[in-house]
Design an enzyme around this catalytic site. Structure first.
Site, PDB file in Angstrom:
ATOM      1  N   GLU A   1      -3.033  31.455  30.085  1.00 21.20           N
ATOM      2  CA  GLU A   1      -3.918  30.749  29.148  1.00 21.20           C
ATOM      3  C   GLU A   1      -4.112  31.560  27.883  1.00 21.20           C
ATOM      4  O   GLU A   1      -4.071  31.037  26.767  1.00 21.20           O
ATOM      5  CB  GLU A   1      -5.262  30.464  29.826  1.00 21.20           C
TER       6      GLU A   1
ATOM      7  N   CYS B   1     -15.175   6.636  19.423  1.00 19.55           N
ATOM      8  CA  CYS B   1     -13.927   7.104  20.046  1.00 19.55           C
ATOM      9  C   CYS B   1     -13.591   6.365  21.333  1.00 19.55           C
ATOM     10  O   CYS B   1     -12.424   6.066  21.599  1.00 19.55           O
ATOM     11  CB  CYS B   1     -13.984   8.602  20.278  1.00 19.55           C
TER      12      CYS B   1
ATOM     13  N   ASP C   1     -11.056  28.951  20.916  1.00 12.43           N
ATOM     14  CA  ASP C   1     -12.154  29.868  21.208  1.00 12.43           C
ATOM     15  C   ASP C   1     -13.330  29.537  20.292  1.00 12.43           C
ATOM     16  O   ASP C   1     -13.150  29.247  19.103  1.00 12.43           O
ATOM     17  CB  ASP C   1     -11.727  31.319  20.974  1.00 12.43           C
TER      18      ASP C   1
ATOM     19  N   HIS D   1     -14.996  13.541  23.707  1.00 15.81           N
ATOM     20  CA  HIS D   1     -14.139  12.796  22.788  1.00 15.81           C
ATOM     21  C   HIS D   1     -13.058  12.109  23.610  1.00 15.81           C
ATOM     22  O   HIS D   1     -12.488  12.698  24.534  1.00 15.81           O
ATOM     23  CB  HIS D   1     -13.508  13.707  21.737  1.00 15.81           C
TER      24      HIS D   1
ATOM     25  N   ASP E   1      -4.185   9.639  19.524  1.00 15.14           N
ATOM     26  CA  ASP E   1      -5.616   9.541  19.210  1.00 15.14           C
ATOM     27  C   ASP E   1      -5.796   8.674  17.973  1.00 15.14           C
ATOM     28  O   ASP E   1      -5.321   9.013  16.893  1.00 15.14           O
ATOM     29  CB  ASP E   1      -6.188  10.938  18.967  1.00 15.14           C
TER      30      ASP E   1
END
Length: 741
Positions: A504, A317, A441, A376, A399
């Site tokens: 959030e 990566c 989560d 990453h 990405d």
């Protein structure tokens, strides 16, 4: 200029001289030709000077090596100038000059790849304009040309067609310039979709050709120096080639759209679909190529790709991210390499990261569920998003690491950071995947007695930690690769609100509405034993032992029995289990209202033969209270520290073409020799990174090497060194030097 240069220039001028043809079906007789088949010499275009240096300074492109070959590098939405010389006196009354721009194998006006404009004495409202800026004597004109701020970003050819009145009859001449005009995105232009209204940031995100890509884990952040080299010989051409190939050589207006172009770049930097630049490899078997850890810059990779037109082996990566930064900055897209620590890989679109536990064996079931990468790397690219509702412009995730398919291809983005932060996962492109990478989560699952999946625990702040990029100071990297606070900018707040804050949690709820969600069944049994005291092993150097430790407290008034297991594993940085270093089971009675602790020692001998190239490890603790069925699971990823290289320059500054000396050193922390040693150096005076074979380094020995470099270009330059051997991988060092003419 030497004689060879004069001959080459003369040949180019001859190539560029007049080709006579009918234009607009003009009536031209054979008598108008001379004995050689050419028109008699009238006052038509004799030569065109692209004024490469003058234009480059105005367009901030003076660093491109393409200028040395006579090519022009300019930015769209901003005028550039050419000097047009005629064989005789130019007369606006008797001359009509049409300037034609073409790009691609089959230029078409309808696709925006074939453009023509008439030379005029005043500007017009046309997309492309060509205006006489001044007369340079009777036979020459300085012409101002302005391509629109949305034109195709590519290499263009320029043709000047002259129509001259002679004896009351028109003659047509064509002048084809042998050099290309590379037209780039223009983040300094307000009309360009990549306009960035903070010019100081462009010193980093466009003009800085070196930097750092961060690695490690969120508790121990290290930096890998990287030479982007967007101005080096052949790199602009390679970047434009990759974009052209990604569009299947269909030169069209989309090649001027940063949204489409950045998505193409994400596809073309990996080789999974279109024979792109780089082959991904996470196996640690790099037969037939080079270890991703050995690269320290993009230039060698892109040059090899252009030479062979075959994907280069191998990358991970951080290498993909480095290549994307190079290509984007080369073509004028503001770009930064970004590292997300504790980065989630959501395989099922649930926007949760799920781990499934076999509590009989007290370990995670392999082969199912999602994964959390220690780190990453991807990229942020700055652009306006006219394809989205208002408010989602700015930084966009791109990405190129091939993880999941998007629209059938291994590509990802551009994804609006503002959409990710708000949990607006219905926004193009790939927002659910990126949201999960930074804000999912973590959910631990197991089966109850009825074999129904139940939730053991949910961790809402385990994913997306210390999201990092280099500070945008526009300067080479400082030699702080272990303590990175002085070179690292934390941009977590760009991606999400503070953990556990109301905003959030609302963004997570918003994201989950568009996700493939599970209905969790929670483990609601008695929870009267408290666990804690887990040690973070952030300062353990390779060669040292470390301790795994857990504390527990029985808060009940009844006797409890605790059984469990410590597991230490080596893992890849993507979270994949490589091997077990040590297991240790434990059992402990707990009297009412008492506490205790358990620990496991992991020695150097336990792990040295099982260590991965990233020195990444995982500790797992599983504990069960036998009387109540309470279960506690805990995992910790960490990385053993490797020594940094010390890179010192004996003189504080140097001049171009004047050698200077570097002193490189480090202490071998192991009680064994280092074998098959190599050193990669990227620095001024080297056309690309250079590899040196090094003799074995003795156990506990301080290794020293002296290296002489001769810089070719002025400015503040970065010297980066990477050391690899069988026992230790990716030891890095960096320093900078100020080079003057």
């Amino acid at each position: 200029m030497n004689a060879g240069g004069r001959r080459r220039r003369k040949s180019e001028d001859q190539t560029a001289r007049m080709i006579v043809e009918n234009v607009n079906n003009l009536d031209i007789d054979e008598d108008d030709y001379d004995d050689g088949g050419h028109f008699d010499i009238d006052s038509h275009v004799e030569s065109v000077d692209l004024l490469p240096l003058e234009n480059a300074l105005a367009h901030r492109t003076e660093k491109y090596d393409a200028l040395r070959e006579g090519h022009l590098v300019v930015r769209r939405g901003q005028p550039f100038y050419i000097l047009v010389r005629f064989t005789g006196k130019f007369s606006a009354k008797n001359h009509s000059v049409r300037i034609v721009f073409k790009t691609g194998p089959a230029p078409r006006p309808g696709k925006g790849s074939h453009v023509q404009c008439l030379l005029s004495s005043k500007s017009s409202q046309q997309d492309w304009t060509a205006v006489i800026a001044s007369r340079q004597g009777p036979n020459a004109l300085k012409v101002s040309i302005c391509p629109p701020a949305n034109c195709i970003v590519a290499s263009w050819r320029i043709v000047l067609e002259s129509i001259v009145e002679r004896n009351g009859r028109p003659k047509a001449y064509k002048y084809i310039h042998p050099k290309h005009i590379h037209i780039l995105f223009n983040p300094w232009c307000k009309d360009d979709a990549v306009y960035l209204d903070k010019p100081d940031l462009l010193n980093e995100y466009i003009l800085n050709d070196s930097g750092a890509i961060f690695q490690g884990n969120y508790k121990q952040i290290g930096a890998k120096p990287w030479f982007y080299g967007q101005f080096e010989d052949g790199i602009l051409e390679a970047s434009l080639y990759c974009i052209q190939k990604g569009f299947n050589s269909n030169f069209c207006q989309s090649m001027g759209d940063p949204v489409r172009t950045s998505r193409i770049i994400s596809k073309m930097v990996n080789s999974s679909d279109d024979g792109g630049v780089l082959v991904g490899n996470w196996s640690e078997d790099y037969t037939g190529g080079k270890s991703p850890m050995s690269w320290s810059g993009s230039v060698v990779i892109l040059r090899e790709y252009m030479k062979t037109k075959l994907p280069v082996k191998f990358g991970q990566c951080f290498v993909f991210s480095g290549i994307v930064t190079t290509i984007c900055r080369a073509v004028g897209l503001p770009c930064r390499s970004v590292t997300n620590f504790a980065s989630a890989h959501d395989t099922d679109g649930s926007v949760t990261i799920d781990f499934y536990w076999d509590l009989d064996q007290k370990e995670v079931l392999s082969g199912i569920g999602d994964s959390i990468w220690n780190f990453h790397c991807w990229n942020d690219v700055w652009m306006r998003r006219d394809d989205l509702p208002s408010g989602y412009s700015g930084w966009q995730v791109v990405d190129s690491t091939p993880q999941e398919r998007s629209d059938g291809m291994f590509q990802c983005g551009p994804t609006s950071l503002r959409a990710v932060k708000a949990g607006k996962c219905d926004m193009l492109y790939d927002c659910p995947f990126v949201f999960a990478e930074v804000n999912a989560d973590k959910v631990n699952w197991t089966r109850d007695k009825e074999k129904q999946w139940i939730v053991l625990s949910i961790n809402t702040d385990a994913i997306g930690r210390n999201i990092s990029t280099k500070i945008p100071d526009g300067k080479p990297l400082k030699p702080e690769l272990t303590n990175t606070d002085s070179i690292r900018q934390d941009i977590t707040a760009d991606y999400k609100h503070p953990e556990e804050s109301e905003r959030e949690r609302l963004s997570v709820i918003s994201a989950s509405r568009s996700a493939i969600t599970k209905k969790p069944v929670y483990n609601k049994g008695i929870q009267d034993v408290q666990f804690g005291g887990f040690l973070h092993r952030d300062n353990v150097t390779i060669g040292e032992q470390f301790e795994v430790k857990m504390t527990f407290t029985n808060n009940s008034q009844s006797r409890r029995t605790l059984q469990g297991k410590f597991i230490c594993e080596t893992v890849s940085y993507t979270g994949e289990k490589i091997g077990v270093v040590k297991r240790q089971e434990f059992s402990s009675p707990l009297a009412p209202a008492t506490g205790g602790e358990m620990s496991m020692i992991v020695s150097y001998a336990d792990y040295i033969h099982k260590l991965t190239e990233h020195a990444a490890m995982k500790v797992i603790v599983v504990a069960k209270v036998m009387e109540t069925g309470q279960i506690h699971v805990w995992q910790d990823d960490f990385r053993l520290r490797r020594p940094d290289l010390s890179v010192e320059i004996t003189s504080a500054s140097s001049r171009t073409w004047q050698p200077f000396e570097c002193r490189i050193s480090f202490l071998n922390p192991l009680n064994r020799n280092l074998t098959n040693c190599t050193m990669m150096v990227e620095g001024p005076g080297l056309d690309a990174e250079k590899e040196f074979m090094i003799a074995d380094v003795g156990a506990g020995e301080t290794w020293i090497a002296l290296l002489t470099l001769t810089p070719k270009k002025p400015g503040r330059r970065q010297v980066a060194v990477t050391f690899n051997c069988d026992q230790l991988k990716d030891l890095n060092g960096v320093t900078e030097i100020n080079i003057t003419n």
